[in-house]
Design an enzyme around this catalytic site. Structure first.
Site: not given
Ligand code: SAM
Length: 250
Positions: A88, A115, A153, A168
């Site tokens: 994220p 995490e 795509r 698109d």
């Molecule tokens: N503690 C992290 C933070 O606050 O940034 C979030 C960890 S999340 C619970 C677990 C995993 O989900 C991340 O390491 C990532 O690989 C994936 N993930 C969660 N949200 C994502 C997003 N918006 N885009 C891409 N991957 C995501």
């Protein structure tokens, strides 16, 4: 293009990689996707892939060793074009970023869990860190599938009619035009006459104008790089807007 996915949940990919256009693309060899279980690269008898965070705090963090070993097992880390950490905290995914990614001969997608992933994986191993939006998923698997499907795509021959890709939303920066199909009248709601009259130049112009109308209303931030024709059509929309305002006032 070859895409390797590193995940703790390979089973999450089974259905999506078999279905629909993506499934066909993989079956026909237009896209090669391999899913690897990160746990296969753990070295202890419990197949440990995570540990408590240094400094304390909630949850567990994915360890460096299995991830480095997994990436290095894939043709040697130096020969992989793009190594993407799903996170994220990454750069927000856009159609432009996908087009760039689709040019790469190969890519690795690393799916985090818990995490997240030890920061040294991002710093020393990854070329990109990508987020699919400003929200938090429990893992990177669905984000990886979003990337795989959207990239597929853009690979030549995956979508039978290339025109359907170039019209698109986001292909050339703006949203796509509205679409209609039979019946011509449904519950009193008609279809714009120009779409039924067979004049291809008029249809193309109408669709472009409607695409601009919907973009102007919903995502005006996308209108920054317009062509001359687009500027003319936007001016036309502007004039029509002021005319209908005047009609309302009269
Ligand atoms: N503690 C992290 C933070 O606050 O940034 C979030 C960890 S999340 C619970 C677990 C995993 O989900 C991340 O390491 C990532 O690989 C994936 N993930 C969660 N949200 C994502 C997003 N918006 N885009 C891409 N991957 C995501």
């Amino acid at each position: 293009m070859r895409i390797d996915v590193l995940t703790l949940f390979p089973e999450m990919f089974e259905g999506p990689l078999r279905a629909s256009l993506l499934g066909r693309a993989i079956q026909d060899g237009k896209l090669d996707v391999a899913v690897t279980d990160i746990r296969d690269f753990a070295t202890d008898k419990h197949r440990t892939v995570d540990d408590a965070p240094f400094g304390g705090g909630a949850g567990m963090v994915m360890k460096c060793e299995p991830l480095f070993a997994a990436v290095e097992s894939l043709r040697g880390a130096n020969s992989i074009d793009r190594i993407v950490l799903l996170s994220p905290k990454g750069r927000r995914l856009t159609q432009a970023a996908l087009r760039e990614l689709a040019q790469a001969p190969d890519a690795v997608l690393i799916c985090g869990r818990y995490e997240g992933v030890d920061e040294r994986v991002r710093d020393a191993l990854c070329t990109d860190e990508i987020s699919i939006g400003d929200y938090v998923l429990s893992g990177g698997e669905l984000a990886a599938l979003v990337i795989i499907e959207a990239v597929s795509r853009l690979i030549s021959g995956v979508i039978g009619d290339w025109d359907s890709v170039t019209t698109d939303s986001f292909y050339d920066g703006i949203l796509g035009p509205p679409q209609y199909t039979r019946p011509a009248v449904f519950r009193g709601m008609g279809v714009p006459a120009v779409l039924r009259e067979g004049n291809h130049a008029a249809i193309r112009r109408f669709r472009r104008k409607e695409a601009l109308r919907v973009t102007r209303a919903r995502r005006p931030d996308l209108l920054s790089a317009c062509s001359e024709e687009d500027l003319d059509l936007l001016a036309e929309l502007e004039r029509e807007g002021s005319e209908s305002e005047r009609e309302k006032e009269a």
